[in-house]
Design an enzyme around this catalytic site. Structure first.
Site, PDB file in Angstrom:
ATOM      1  N   GLU A   1      -4.581   7.919  -3.132  1.00  0.00           N
ATOM      2  CA  GLU A   1      -5.048   6.631  -2.604  1.00  0.00           C
ATOM      3  C   GLU A   1      -5.270   5.624  -3.741  1.00  0.00           C
ATOM      4  O   GLU A   1      -5.100   4.422  -3.552  1.00  0.00           O
ATOM      5  CB  GLU A   1      -6.329   6.856  -1.787  1.00  0.00           C
TER       6      GLU A   1
ATOM      7  N   HIS B   1       0.832  -1.200   0.000  1.00  0.00           N
ATOM      8  CA  HIS B   1       0.000   0.000   0.000  1.00  0.00           C
ATOM      9  C   HIS B   1       0.877   1.265   0.000  1.00  0.00           C
ATOM     10  O   HIS B   1       0.727   2.134  -0.863  1.00  0.00           O
ATOM     11  CB  HIS B   1      -0.932  -0.012   1.223  1.00  0.00           C
ATOM     12  N   GLU B   2       1.788   1.329   0.952  1.00  0.00           N
ATOM     13  CA  GLU B   2       2.614   2.541   1.062  1.00  0.00           C
ATOM     14  C   GLU B   2       3.564   2.677  -0.131  1.00  0.00           C
ATOM     15  O   GLU B   2       3.879   3.784  -0.554  1.00  0.00           O
ATOM     16  CB  GLU B   2       3.389   2.564   2.383  1.00  0.00           C
TER      17      GLU B   2
ATOM     18  N   HIS C   1       1.758   4.475  -2.814  1.00  0.00           N
ATOM     19  CA  HIS C   1       1.839   5.931  -2.596  1.00  0.00           C
ATOM     20  C   HIS C   1       3.216   6.452  -3.027  1.00  0.00           C
ATOM     21  O   HIS C   1       3.336   7.482  -3.680  1.00  0.00           O
ATOM     22  CB  HIS C   1       1.643   6.260  -1.114  1.00  0.00           C
TER      23      HIS C   1
HETATM   24 CO    CO Z   1      -3.236   5.203   1.798  1.00  0.00          CO
END
Ligand code: CO
Length: 504
Positions: A299, A269-270, A273
């Protein structure tokens, strides 16, 4: 005396680049506070951060900005509306007008109230007693209404709050999207629950020493494109990604010794980003052209890598052998099919951050509805727990046992973040629509993933999204890249297709 537009633009950009030096210095201090700062360092760190943010606010509201902007607007500098200069002028104007409309007294009162409210919220949650937090939330709702009135809006007060996180987004546009999601996801969720084995996740629980997890997470982050010469991965309680400078992006995660997936999907997830941050045009650092479009688009990049790529069978065909080699004791004997089912299990639960991809959206639909009612004054803060619990039951079919598992679970409202939650759901919608387009544009994307070749997808995202900075608004970008305005259909179809393939 009117100023020459080109000189005005140069002065404007010099000014905001220097403000970015201050803001990014604060980011370094913030990152350090979350990762390595010893506990007693907190008081002085708070002073440092308050001082820097005061300076940055002063610079950002400097009346000279207004003069420079006026000189640039309707001049040769901004003649081409999608040139870097025109985009910078447009976005700096937007930000500046908002800032100067908010009275200093309101800024200070909000800062003071939210910093005290944070402690009250934490106490309230740990004792699961809404009464402690209630008076603070009351104050915060009043302050947010005042803020919305100060910055202004056209149709709906809540729009002014949404606009801080998702520029240009409107309640009237989100309402039908979210209604469609809650209507069409319900049968998808029900059939996925019906088809999943009880405790599908059980097969992935075991002993996962943290140093092995860290090695594996680094390998996977690097494989999908994270540049460790321009970034780091560190350990925290609440994971985040922070861009400290043009060539310095920090990702963080937490590790669970018994559940590999907490750290691994956290890192995916990170990293999603971070790939956006590393893909922004670095030569425009410190100006809107070098920044992300919105929280929702940010996101979308994390969800795309975490879910569309990271939870796909092709991804696990590539990485399961490596995972098994790293953790032979825990993973030997776990088949691809069992692993895929486990990481895609659908099960309604109380806590948003632990929710699966399908039920997650319902958690956001709930918050979107209640936030609007609170801001519109249709729901009194005192009645929030009851309203939460009854809507939760309606959307997720579970009855909430206490407020800690209900309306007290998230930190956002205590920090005054109203209008923020919808960006999480928008992230899923943008991600699904972009990924659908990527699958058409990149021949045989699935086989590439199966072979561990992620560069074509990352390059596609750089061209379609990352490289533009704030050139386009979120809606325009989606329209440009996919040929359609934002729709809920792609996300619903993605989930429907995924769960029906898992069941067959
Ligand atoms: Co996020």
């Amino acid at each position: 005396m009117s100023m020459d537009a080109h000189s005005a633009y140069r002065l404007l950009i010099d000014h905001i680049r220097q403000t970015a030096l201050l803001a990014s210095t604060a980011s370094v201090l913030n990152w350090d506070r979350e990762t390595y700062m010893p506990p007693h360092g907190g008081h002085y760190r708070a002073e440092q951060l308050a001082y820097l943010s005061g300076l940055a606010h002063q610079r950002a509201t400097d009346p000279k900005i207004g003069e420079w902007l006026t000189a640039c607007e309707n001049s040769a500098v901004t003649a081409d509306p999608i040139s870097a200069a025109a985009v910078n002028v447009r976005e700096i104007r937007r930000e500046y007008d908002k800032l100067i409309r908010v009275p200093q007294r309101l800024v200070e009162e909000t800062t003071r109230t939210t910093s005290l409210a944070h402690q009250a919220w934490a106490d309230s949650r740990s004792r699961s007693s809404f009464a402690i937090f209630e008076p603070w939330l009351d104050k915060i709702v009043v302050l947010k209404r005042e803020y919305a009135d100060a910055v202004g809006y056209e149709q709906c007060r809540y729009d002014a709050l949404l606009d801080d996180y998702e520029p240009g987004q409107k309640t009237a546009r989100l309402t039908p999207l979210f209604e469609q999601l809650s209507r069409e996801l319900r049968p998808v969720i029900e059939s996925a629950i019906g088809a999943s084995a009880p405790d599908a996740r059980q097969c992935l629980l075991g002993d996962y020493p943290v140093n092995g997890q860290q090695r594996l997470a680094r390998e996977i982050a690097a494989a999908i494109g994270f540049d460790f010469d321009a970034g780091r991965l560190d350990t925290v309680v609440h994971p985040f990604c922070s861009r400290l400078g043009p060539d310095d992006v920090r990702i963080t995660t937490r590790w669970d010794e018994h559940d590999l997936m907490v750290g691994l999907f956290g890192v995916l997830h990170e990293t999603g980003h971070a790939l956006y941050d590393q893909g922004l045009p670095q030569e425009h650092w410190g100006t809107p052209m070098g920044e992300a479009i919105s929280l929702g688009i940010h996101e979308s990049q994390s969800r795309l890598w975490e879910n569309m790529v990271g939870r796909s069978p092709a991804f696990w065909e590539r990485f399961l052998p490596i995972v098994t080699a790293t953790f032979p004791k825990a993973m030997t004997g776990v088949s691809i099919a069992a692993a895929i089912r486990a990481i895609n299990e659908v099960r309604p639960s109380f806590i948003r951050v632990e929710a699966d991809e399908a039920t997650y959206t319902m958690h956001i639909v709930l918050r979107f509805e209640l936030e609007q009612q609170l801001i519109a004054g249709k729901l009194a803060v005192h009645d929030l727990p009851d309203a939460w619990n009854s809507l939760f039951e309606k959307l997720l079919g579970l009855s909430v046992p206490d407020d800690a598992h209900g309306c007290l679970q998230d930190v956002h409202w205590s920090a005054g973040l109203f209008g923020y939650f919808p960006t999480y759901a928008l992230g899923n919608l943008y991600a699904a629509q972009l990924y659908h387009r990527a699958e058409r544009d990149i021949p045989d994307l699935e086989s590439l993933i199966r072979r561990g070749e992620f560069r074509p997808l990352l390059e596609w995202l750089k061209t379609a999204v990352h490289g533009h900075g704030k050139r386009y608004r979120a809606d325009e970008l989606i329209q440009r890249v996919t040929g359609e305005s934002l729709k809920a259909d792609y996300f619903v179809a993605y989930l429907r297709d995924k769960y029906s393939r898992l069941q067959s």
